[in-house]
Design an enzyme around this catalytic site. Structure first.
Site, PDB file in Angstrom:
ATOM      1  CG  LEU A  33      -1.873  -1.196   1.319  1.00 59.27           C
ATOM      2  CD1 LEU A  33      -2.673  -1.135   2.620  1.00 59.27           C
ATOM      3  CD2 LEU A  33      -2.810  -1.237   0.111  1.00 59.27           C
ATOM      4  CD  GLU A  35      -0.467   9.115   1.704  1.00 61.36           C
ATOM      5  OE1 GLU A  35      -1.559   9.636   1.419  1.00 61.36           O
ATOM      6  OE2 GLU A  35      -0.184   8.757   2.867  1.00 61.36           O
ATOM      7  CG  HIS A  37      -3.045   1.239  -2.540  1.00 59.37           C
ATOM      8  ND1 HIS A  37      -1.687   1.070  -2.583  1.00 59.37           N
ATOM      9  CD2 HIS A  37      -3.538   0.539  -3.588  1.00 59.37           C
ATOM     10  CE1 HIS A  37      -1.359   0.286  -3.591  1.00 59.37           C
ATOM     11  NE2 HIS A  37      -2.460  -0.047  -4.228  1.00 59.37           N
ATOM     12  CD  GLN A  61      -5.095  -7.938 -11.477  1.00 56.28           C
ATOM     13  OE1 GLN A  61      -6.113  -8.166 -10.839  1.00 56.28           O
ATOM     14  NE2 GLN A  61      -4.575  -6.719 -11.536  1.00 56.28           N
ATOM     15  CG  ASP A 150      -4.668   1.203 -12.291  1.00 52.82           C
ATOM     16  OD1 ASP A 150      -3.763   0.663 -12.945  1.00 52.82           O
ATOM     17  OD2 ASP A 150      -4.530   1.529 -11.094  1.00 52.82           O
ATOM     18  CB  VAL A 176      -1.955   9.881  -4.921  1.00 49.50           C
ATOM     19  CG1 VAL A 176      -0.955  10.475  -3.937  1.00 49.50           C
ATOM     20  CG2 VAL A 176      -3.376  10.003  -4.381  1.00 49.50           C
TER      21      VAL A 176
HETATM   22  P1  AMP Z   1      -3.526  -1.965  -7.155  1.00 52.38           P
HETATM   23  O1  AMP Z   1      -3.102  -2.370  -5.783  1.00 52.38           O
HETATM   24  O2  AMP Z   1      -2.407  -1.468  -8.005  1.00 52.38           O
HETATM   25  O3  AMP Z   1      -4.400  -2.994  -7.836  1.00 52.38           O
HETATM   26  O4  AMP Z   1      -4.460  -0.687  -6.952  1.00 52.38           O
HETATM   27  C1  AMP Z   1      -5.592  -0.747  -6.125  1.00 52.38           C
HETATM   28  C2  AMP Z   1      -6.397   0.508  -6.335  1.00 52.38           C
HETATM   29  O5  AMP Z   1      -5.603   1.647  -6.010  1.00 52.38           O
HETATM   30  C3  AMP Z   1      -6.844   0.692  -7.791  1.00 52.38           C
HETATM   31  O6  AMP Z   1      -8.156   1.212  -7.817  1.00 52.38           O
HETATM   32  C4  AMP Z   1      -5.843   1.683  -8.314  1.00 52.38           C
HETATM   33  O7  AMP Z   1      -6.330   2.447  -9.403  1.00 52.38           O
HETATM   34  C5  AMP Z   1      -5.616   2.550  -7.096  1.00 52.38           C
HETATM   35  N1  AMP Z   1      -4.344   3.272  -7.223  1.00 52.38           N
HETATM   36  C6  AMP Z   1      -3.123   2.748  -7.487  1.00 52.38           C
HETATM   37  N2  AMP Z   1      -2.199   3.741  -7.579  1.00 52.38           N
HETATM   38  C7  AMP Z   1      -2.868   4.901  -7.384  1.00 52.38           C
HETATM   39  C8  AMP Z   1      -2.478   6.280  -7.371  1.00 52.38           C
HETATM   40  N3  AMP Z   1      -1.226   6.656  -7.588  1.00 52.38           N
HETATM   41  N4  AMP Z   1      -3.437   7.202  -7.145  1.00 52.38           N
HETATM   42  C9  AMP Z   1      -4.724   6.839  -6.935  1.00 52.38           C
HETATM   43  N5  AMP Z   1      -5.143   5.565  -6.930  1.00 52.38           N
HETATM   44  C10 AMP Z   1      -4.231   4.611  -7.151  1.00 52.38           C
END
Ligand code: AMP
Length: 283
Positions: A33, A35, A37, A61, A150, A176
């Protein structure tokens, strides 16, 4: 905060909140995790009675030659961070429970899943749509939170929710970024110092494209070309795709006449990074 590993336990915990008329907010993640997340968790905290976060590195995935095995994981740190952001239930399911040996069902969002990242990563969005459906059925949230980092994922999930008549509101939140503009990503941990400096080219080229559009450039190819030139100056960078597309259909735009989403996937060394920017254009 309770850590829950069993599917039956998460169903009971969220089901009883729902029965009592309490709202459930859900943030699905693959952990490690940061910022980005945490911003989703804080939004969920502000808007719901119960906040559920899942940590699951979803094998379906990832392609056969991708980074599933070496994807960064730090369960103890994730527990601390999720708790600090106000999570009530941290759901860490076992892969064999999500995908038992006789599991045979997949969710396919046709069309949207084949573009952009889907073209480079066949099967990726099928894995995403499938796991998100499974998690939604376990958690039964009123609201689910996704990052615009994403962007294509948010479009695919919204389509899926509408097509399958799922009873969940999809909430999307801005990307972020680090101080120099690099979008936070668990995969940034793969970058060496030199690669980290080079990775600025993604956001720099998005900003350049936005500026050109605001100055009046309307040719999609001109914008794609400007981005390719900017990224081409970085010796560690190799472009996977550069796209200027319609924010809803993700179809490439040749003549810009309304809002567009500019999306990039770029290898910095061996690490594939993505970023995007929605540019508002008065029609
Ligand atoms: P992940 O763990 O990469 O599957 O991401 C989980 C969630 O966090 C997804 O909805 C991502 O789009 C979101 N997320 C990942 N990086 C960021 C970021 N830099 N800013 C905002 N949301 C993010």
């Amino acid at each position: 905060m309770r850590v829950i590993e069993s599917i039956d336990d998460i169903k009971v915990a969220t089901g009883s909140a729902r029965c009592d008329g309490k709202t459930v907010g859900f943030v699905p993640t693959m952990g490690f995790l940061h910022e980005g997340h945490l911003s989703l968790m804080r939004a969920a905290r502000a808007e719901n009675y119960l906040v559920v976060v899942s940590l699951f590195v979803n094998p379906t995935q990832f392609g056969p030659n991708e980074d599933f095995e070496r994807y960064p994981r730090d369960r103890n740190q994730d527990v601390e961070l999720a708790m600090g952001a106000g999570t009530d239930l941290l759901f860490i399911p076992r892969a064999e429970d999500i995908y038992p040996p006789d599991d045979a069902t997949r969710v396919v969002v046709r069309g949207l899943s084949e573009k952009l990242c889907g073209a480079s990563r066949p099967g990726h969005f099928e894995g995403v749509a499938t796991v998100v459906t499974k998690l939604f059925n376990m958690v039964k949230p009123h609201r689910a939170y996704f990052g615009l980092k994403d962007y294509q994922q948010t479009v695919v999930i919204r389509r899926m929710v509408e097509d399958l008549h799922l009873d969940v509101d999809i909430v999307t939140l801005p990307t972020v970024r680090e101080a120099d503009g690099l979008a936070l990503s668990s995969r940034n941990s793969y970058l060496s110092d030199e690669e980290r400096r080079s990775a600025r080219c993604l956001k720099d080229s998005l900003d350049l494209a936005e500026r050109k559009i605001h100055e009046g450039e309307r040719q999609g190819d001109q914008i794609r070309g400007q981005i390719r030139d900017r990224i081409g100056r970085e010796k560690l960078a190799r472009i996977d795709y550069v796209s200027v597309s319609d924010p809803k259909t993700l179809d490439e735009v040749s003549q810009i006449s309304g809002d567009v989403v500019i999306s990039l996937a770029v290898y910095i060394g061996e690490t594939r990074l993505i970023d995007n920017l929605v540019v508002k254009v008065a029609a």
